[in-house]
Scaffold this motif. Structure first.
Motif, mmCIF file in Angstrom:
data_model
loop_
_atom_site.group_PDB
_atom_site.id
_atom_site.type_symbol
_atom_site.label_atom_id
_atom_site.label_comp_id
_atom_site.label_asym_id
_atom_site.label_seq_id
_atom_site.Cartn_x
_atom_site.Cartn_y
_atom_site.Cartn_z
ATOM 1 N N VAL A 31 110.970 -0.564 130.879
ATOM 2 C CA VAL A 31 109.572 -0.835 130.574
ATOM 3 C C VAL A 31 109.259 -2.328 130.681
ATOM 4 O O VAL A 31 108.151 -2.709 131.054
ATOM 5 C CB VAL A 31 109.205 -0.280 129.181
ATOM 6 C CG1 VAL A 31 107.732 -0.496 128.880
ATOM 7 C CG2 VAL A 31 109.537 1.209 129.091
ATOM 8 N N LEU A 35 105.613 -5.016 132.637
ATOM 9 C CA LEU A 35 104.662 -5.919 131.986
ATOM 10 C C LEU A 35 103.776 -6.602 133.026
ATOM 11 O O LEU A 35 104.252 -7.085 134.062
ATOM 12 C CB LEU A 35 105.409 -6.975 131.179
ATOM 13 C CG LEU A 35 106.185 -6.467 129.959
ATOM 14 C CD1 LEU A 35 106.941 -7.609 129.300
ATOM 15 C CD2 LEU A 35 105.273 -5.785 128.957
ATOM 16 N N ASP A 38 99.599 -2.333 136.171
ATOM 17 C CA ASP A 38 98.756 -1.196 135.807
ATOM 18 C C ASP A 38 99.595 0.072 135.744
ATOM 19 O O ASP A 38 100.407 0.340 136.650
ATOM 20 C CB ASP A 38 97.624 -1.016 136.813
ATOM 21 C CG ASP A 38 96.588 -2.142 136.732
ATOM 22 O OD1 ASP A 38 96.325 -2.599 135.610
ATOM 23 O OD2 ASP A 38 96.085 -2.552 137.785
ATOM 24 N N LEU A 39 99.385 0.853 134.693
ATOM 25 C CA LEU A 39 100.059 2.132 134.528
ATOM 26 C C LEU A 39 99.030 3.246 134.425
ATOM 27 O O LEU A 39 97.952 3.049 133.869
ATOM 28 C CB LEU A 39 100.903 2.160 133.242
ATOM 29 C CG LEU A 39 102.017 1.147 133.030
ATOM 30 C CD1 LEU A 39 102.747 1.481 131.735
ATOM 31 C CD2 LEU A 39 102.975 1.151 134.190
ATOM 32 N N LYS A 234 96.518 -1.889 131.896
ATOM 33 C CA LYS A 234 97.511 -2.907 132.238
ATOM 34 C C LYS A 234 98.399 -3.153 131.021
ATOM 35 O O LYS A 234 97.914 -3.498 129.947
ATOM 36 C CB LYS A 234 96.839 -4.210 132.662
ATOM 37 C CG LYS A 234 97.834 -5.328 133.019
ATOM 38 C CD LYS A 234 97.149 -6.614 133.443
ATOM 39 C CE LYS A 234 96.546 -6.466 134.828
ATOM 40 N NZ LYS A 234 96.014 -7.782 135.325
ATOM 41 N N LEU A 235 99.706 -2.981 131.198
ATOM 42 C CA LEU A 235 100.650 -3.136 130.098
ATOM 43 C C LEU A 235 100.893 -4.619 129.817
ATOM 44 O O LEU A 235 101.276 -5.381 130.695
ATOM 45 C CB LEU A 235 101.981 -2.458 130.452
ATOM 46 C CG LEU A 235 103.043 -2.464 129.350
ATOM 47 C CD1 LEU A 235 102.595 -1.619 128.168
ATOM 48 C CD2 LEU A 235 104.382 -1.949 129.904
ATOM 49 N N VAL A 238 105.355 -4.627 124.528
ATOM 50 C CA VAL A 238 105.986 -3.503 123.837
ATOM 51 C C VAL A 238 106.503 -4.024 122.502
ATOM 52 O O VAL A 238 107.174 -5.057 122.441
ATOM 53 C CB VAL A 238 107.178 -2.924 124.641
ATOM 54 C CG1 VAL A 238 107.611 -1.586 124.051
ATOM 55 C CG2 VAL A 238 106.857 -2.786 126.113
ATOM 56 N N LEU A 243 103.329 0.838 123.143
ATOM 57 C CA LEU A 243 102.924 0.128 124.346
ATOM 58 C C LEU A 243 101.583 -0.537 124.058
ATOM 59 O O LEU A 243 100.671 0.102 123.512
ATOM 60 C CB LEU A 243 102.774 1.093 125.531
ATOM 61 C CG LEU A 243 104.004 1.935 125.910
ATOM 62 C CD1 LEU A 243 103.687 2.814 127.118
ATOM 63 C CD2 LEU A 243 105.212 1.064 126.185
ATOM 64 N N PHE A 245 98.267 -2.462 125.596
ATOM 65 C CA PHE A 245 97.532 -2.619 126.848
ATOM 66 C C PHE A 245 96.478 -3.721 126.732
ATOM 67 O O PHE A 245 96.047 -4.092 125.635
ATOM 68 C CB PHE A 245 96.889 -1.292 127.253
ATOM 69 C CG PHE A 245 97.915 -0.255 127.657
ATOM 70 C CD1 PHE A 245 98.382 -0.202 128.966
ATOM 71 C CD2 PHE A 245 98.423 0.650 126.731
ATOM 72 C CE1 PHE A 245 99.328 0.737 129.342
ATOM 73 C CE2 PHE A 245 99.380 1.596 127.096
ATOM 74 C CZ PHE A 245 99.833 1.635 128.406
#
Length: 265
Positions: A31, A35, A38-39, A234-235, A238, A243, A245
């Motif tokens: 993950v 960073l 976009d997810l 967008k991440l 964490v 998560l 965003f």
């Protein structure tokens, strides 16, 4: 790239920063490498973590039937003072309960927002603190079974919280606390049968570093896959099992164990 599988809590690897992994049956994602990207998260269905059937998840990744029958979902999980395996007394499955309960446990102090007290198996140090988003943590006592850890936590809950303010944790609003000093103050509050373990428990402060590009200025909504089956964002970080965003949305992965998802990167 596209990944699909059943959500379970993110696996972690201690480091600076901590490394996070989403692990599926046939693939996994680091993950940290996502960073700034976009997810897209698509909710596809359910799969019970215990029986494997495509049944609606009730709690903790289990369907209703498994939650009330599996030894891994007994009341002693959340309330360790109810543990009885050290006495040879079963709750649901004595073999499983002995394996989990009758092993070294740590009662600890941690700062995720304010100071809290908690219990974890020794084998889960520092994983437990990472999952809670703690910035600092210190072991208080190491005891030989879950029951002793549980009665210690109960005694200390009269003086300290056992809850986390998850909003403050995600905003990184963590009070500066001298946990080692507080550890020494707490000593006098330990139950008599636990007090001897204080001297044999090493005094150590853990500092935890999370992979966050930018903490949110304020929190938006908490992503609910049942209500929002398709999400794009967008991440930016964490922390704990969340998560974070760019738009302030947060997603608690652990709350959606047993949900089948497709993730597009």
């Amino acid at each position: 790239m596209q990944y699909e599988g059943v959500l379970t809590k993110m696996q972690t690897e201690a480091g600076s920063p901590i490394q996070y992994y989403l692990v599926f049956e046939n693939s996994f994602l680091n993950v940290n490498q996502l960073l700034g990207k976009d997810l897209e998260i698509n909710f596809m269905g359910f799969q019970c973590l215990n029986c494997g059937k495509k049944k609606k998840i009730y709690r903790q990744g289990f369907c209703y039937d498994c939650f009330y029958s599996s030894a891994a979902a007994g009341d002693w999980i959340m309330r360790p003072e109810l543990s009885t395996a050290h006495l040879g007394i079963a709750d649901r499955d004595l073999e499983y309960e002995t394996r989990v309960q009758v092993q070294p446990h740590i009662v600890y102090l941690a700062a995720s927002s304010d100071m809290k007290v908690g219990v974890t198996r020794k084998t889960q140090v520092p994983t437990r603190w990472i999952d809670q988003g703690a910035s600092w943590a210190t072991p208080l006592v190491e005891v030989p079974n879950r029951y002793l850890a549980g009665i210690t936590e109960v005694a200390l809950k009269d003086h300290f919280s056992d809850k986390i303010n998850w909003k403050k944790m995600l905003l990184n609003e963590v009070n500066e606390i001298d946990l080692i000093a507080r550890r020494n103050e707490v000593r006098s509050l330990l139950p008599a049968e636990v007090a001897p373990y204080f001297e044999s428990t090493q005094e150590k402060l853990y500092t935890l570093d999370y992979p966050v590009l930018q903490y949110p200025q304020k929190l938006g909504s908490s992503l609910n896959l049942s209500k929002t089956p398709i999400f794009n964002g967008k991440l930016m970080g964490v922390k704990g099992q969340y998560l974070l965003f760019e738009d302030g949305t947060v997603f608690n992965v652990r709350s959606y164990e047993g949900f089948v998802v497709q993730i597009n990167v």
